[in-house]
Design an enzyme around this catalytic site. Structure first.
Site, PDB file in Angstrom:
ATOM      1  N   LYS A  37       0.843  -1.198   0.000  1.00 42.49           N
ATOM      2  CA  LYS A  37       0.000   0.000   0.000  1.00 42.49           C
ATOM      3  C   LYS A  37       0.879   1.249   0.000  1.00 42.49           C
ATOM      4  CE  LYS A  37      -2.385   1.669   3.786  1.00 42.49           C
ATOM      5  NZ  LYS A  37      -2.469   3.120   3.920  1.00 42.49           N
ATOM      6  N   ASP A  64      -3.377   4.362  -2.125  1.00 41.38           N
ATOM      7  CA  ASP A  64      -4.364   4.888  -1.173  1.00 41.38           C
ATOM      8  C   ASP A  64      -4.281   6.408  -1.108  1.00 41.38           C
ATOM      9  OD1 ASP A  64      -6.318   4.881   0.752  1.00 41.38           O
ATOM     10  OD2 ASP A  64      -4.961   4.397   2.403  1.00 41.38           O
ATOM     11  N   LYS A  66      -6.905   8.466  -1.409  1.00 42.46           N
ATOM     12  CA  LYS A  66      -8.135   9.022  -0.787  1.00 42.46           C
ATOM     13  C   LYS A  66      -8.563  10.321  -1.489  1.00 42.46           C
ATOM     14  CE  LYS A  66      -7.629   6.985   3.821  1.00 42.46           C
ATOM     15  NZ  LYS A  66      -6.321   6.336   3.861  1.00 42.46           N
ATOM     16  N   ASP A  69     -12.685  15.439  -4.138  1.00 37.72           N
ATOM     17  CA  ASP A  69     -12.688  16.694  -4.885  1.00 37.72           C
ATOM     18  C   ASP A  69     -13.936  16.762  -5.756  1.00 37.72           C
ATOM     19  OD1 ASP A  69     -11.714  19.129  -6.053  1.00 37.72           O
ATOM     20  OD2 ASP A  69      -9.676  18.460  -5.578  1.00 37.72           O
ATOM     21  N   THR A 122     -11.528   5.788  10.327  1.00 32.59           N
ATOM     22  CA  THR A 122     -11.687   5.231  11.675  1.00 32.59           C
ATOM     23  C   THR A 122     -11.069   6.135  12.741  1.00 32.59           C
ATOM     24  OG1 THR A 122      -9.845   3.818  11.137  1.00 32.59           O
ATOM     25  CG2 THR A 122     -11.998   2.791  11.141  1.00 32.59           C
ATOM     26  N   ARG A 214       2.585  -2.767  11.041  1.00 33.21           N
ATOM     27  CA  ARG A 214       3.633  -2.918  12.063  1.00 33.21           C
ATOM     28  C   ARG A 214       3.822  -4.328  12.619  1.00 33.21           C
ATOM     29  NH1 ARG A 214       1.420   2.275  14.989  1.00 33.21           N
ATOM     30  NH2 ARG A 214      -0.399   1.374  13.974  1.00 33.21           N
TER      31      ARG A 214
HETATM   32  O1  C5P Z   1       0.737  -0.716  11.218  1.00 28.61           O
HETATM   33  P1  C5P Z   1      -0.724  -0.898  11.025  1.00 28.61           P
HETATM   34  O2  C5P Z   1      -1.145  -2.322  10.782  1.00 28.61           O
HETATM   35  O3  C5P Z   1      -1.552  -0.239  12.101  1.00 28.61           O
HETATM   36  O4  C5P Z   1      -1.005  -0.118   9.667  1.00 28.61           O
HETATM   37  C1  C5P Z   1      -2.294   0.014   9.147  1.00 28.61           C
HETATM   38  C2  C5P Z   1      -2.280   0.834   7.902  1.00 28.61           C
HETATM   39  O5  C5P Z   1      -3.623   1.065   7.493  1.00 28.61           O
HETATM   40  C3  C5P Z   1      -1.635   2.204   8.025  1.00 28.61           C
HETATM   41  O6  C5P Z   1      -1.093   2.544   6.736  1.00 28.61           O
HETATM   42  C4  C5P Z   1      -2.793   3.095   8.340  1.00 28.61           C
HETATM   43  O7  C5P Z   1      -2.601   4.422   7.952  1.00 28.61           O
HETATM   44  C5  C5P Z   1      -3.895   2.463   7.519  1.00 28.61           C
HETATM   45  N1  C5P Z   1      -5.240   2.698   7.981  1.00 28.61           N
HETATM   46  C6  C5P Z   1      -5.664   2.353   9.256  1.00 28.61           C
HETATM   47  N2  C5P Z   1      -6.963   2.553   9.624  1.00 28.61           N
HETATM   48  C7  C5P Z   1      -7.803   3.086   8.744  1.00 28.61           C
HETATM   49  C8  C5P Z   1      -7.393   3.423   7.458  1.00 28.61           C
HETATM   50  C9  C5P Z   1      -6.080   3.206   7.108  1.00 28.61           C
HETATM   51  O8  C5P Z   1      -4.914   1.864  10.066  1.00 28.61           O
HETATM   52  N3  C5P Z   1      -9.043   3.238   9.083  1.00 28.61           N
END
Ligand code: C5P
Length: 234
Positions: A37, A64, A66, A69, A122, A214
């Protein structure tokens, strides 16, 4: 009905890094990962170069950006993005029906790019939705409404929390693509994610793809963490 998705293709790993050098080092450290992503941070820093590097390595791309516009601008951005050969590109559902329809119309008929709607971020709480944004619906109801709007406008799926996957799957049907972040295996730290689900629970709730960062990228052995996740989904 769509073909079943192999477990290793269900995982999308975010490149939450600022430069293409750091990003591509991570990609090369985890050759098993098939979908990456690229979000606003990396795309703003590195530009399309990072997408070319991913394509050279035959990786799938979740772009992504997003988009949010007016219809004419969204259409122009979607047209431009097609050249990057990404698999998915995100557009905010709250840009409205004309903008979503313009995004769909802007795609060439043979384009493999799939446009996905972003429902409610979220990071927004129910209280912020009600008090700051004056949305008169409860959060789950609003998310479902935006998923349906996205589907009616002709987009093939949405990004949603795994908590919302079950109701969206029920209402939007088996062919609607659901990509879910907010997923944590039991053995990983939650970090700043609040309402998390395990990978198997998220898939059982109806998710097609999981964005997991992560727990893989910051693991002491990222390859082992990846393999453990794939094994859990098998
Ligand atoms: O490290 P982690 O698993 O938390 O990463 C989740 C990814 O998904 C990050 O790139 C974060 O910005 C993205 N994301 C999220 N929750 C959302 C939308 C996107 O954690 N609602």
């Amino acid at each position: 009905m769509r073909k079943p998705i192999p477990p290793q293709e269900r995982l999308i790993v975010p490149l939450d890094l600022p430069t293409s050098i750091q990003a591509i080092a991570l990609v090369d450290k985890l050759p098993q990962v098939q979908y990456w992503k690229v979000g606003l941070e990396l795309f703003t820093h590195a530009g399309p170069e990072i997408l070319a590097l991913l394509r050279e390595r035959q990786k799938g791309i979740f772009l992504d950006l997003k988009l949010h516009d007016i219809p004419n601008t969204i259409a122009g951005a979607v047209k431009a993005a097609q050249r990057y050969q990404a698999d998915w590109l995100t557009v905010h559902a709250t840009a409205g029906r004309p903008a979503l329809e313009a995004a769909v119309t802007a795609l060439s008929t043979d384009s493999p790019l799939q446009l996905l709607g972003v429902t409610v971020l979220t990071s927004l709480s129910s209280r912020e939705l009600a008090v700051d944004l004056k949305v008169p619906l409860e959060l789950p109801e609003y998310v479902l409404h935006l998923a349906l709007l996205t589907q009616e406008a002709g987009l093939p799926g949405v990004i949603c929390s795994p908590q919302e996957a079950e109701s969206i799957r029920r209402v939007c049907g088996p062919d609607f693509t659901l990509i879910c972040p907010g997923v944590r295996p039991t053995w990983a730290d939650r970090q700043d994610q609040r309402r998390v689900m395990t990978p198997t629970a998220a898939i059982a709730a109806g998710a097609d793809y999981l964005v997991i960062g992560r727990p893989i990228t910051q693991a002491s052995d990222p390859v082992a963490a990846w393999e453990r996740l794939v094994a859990e989904l098998t």
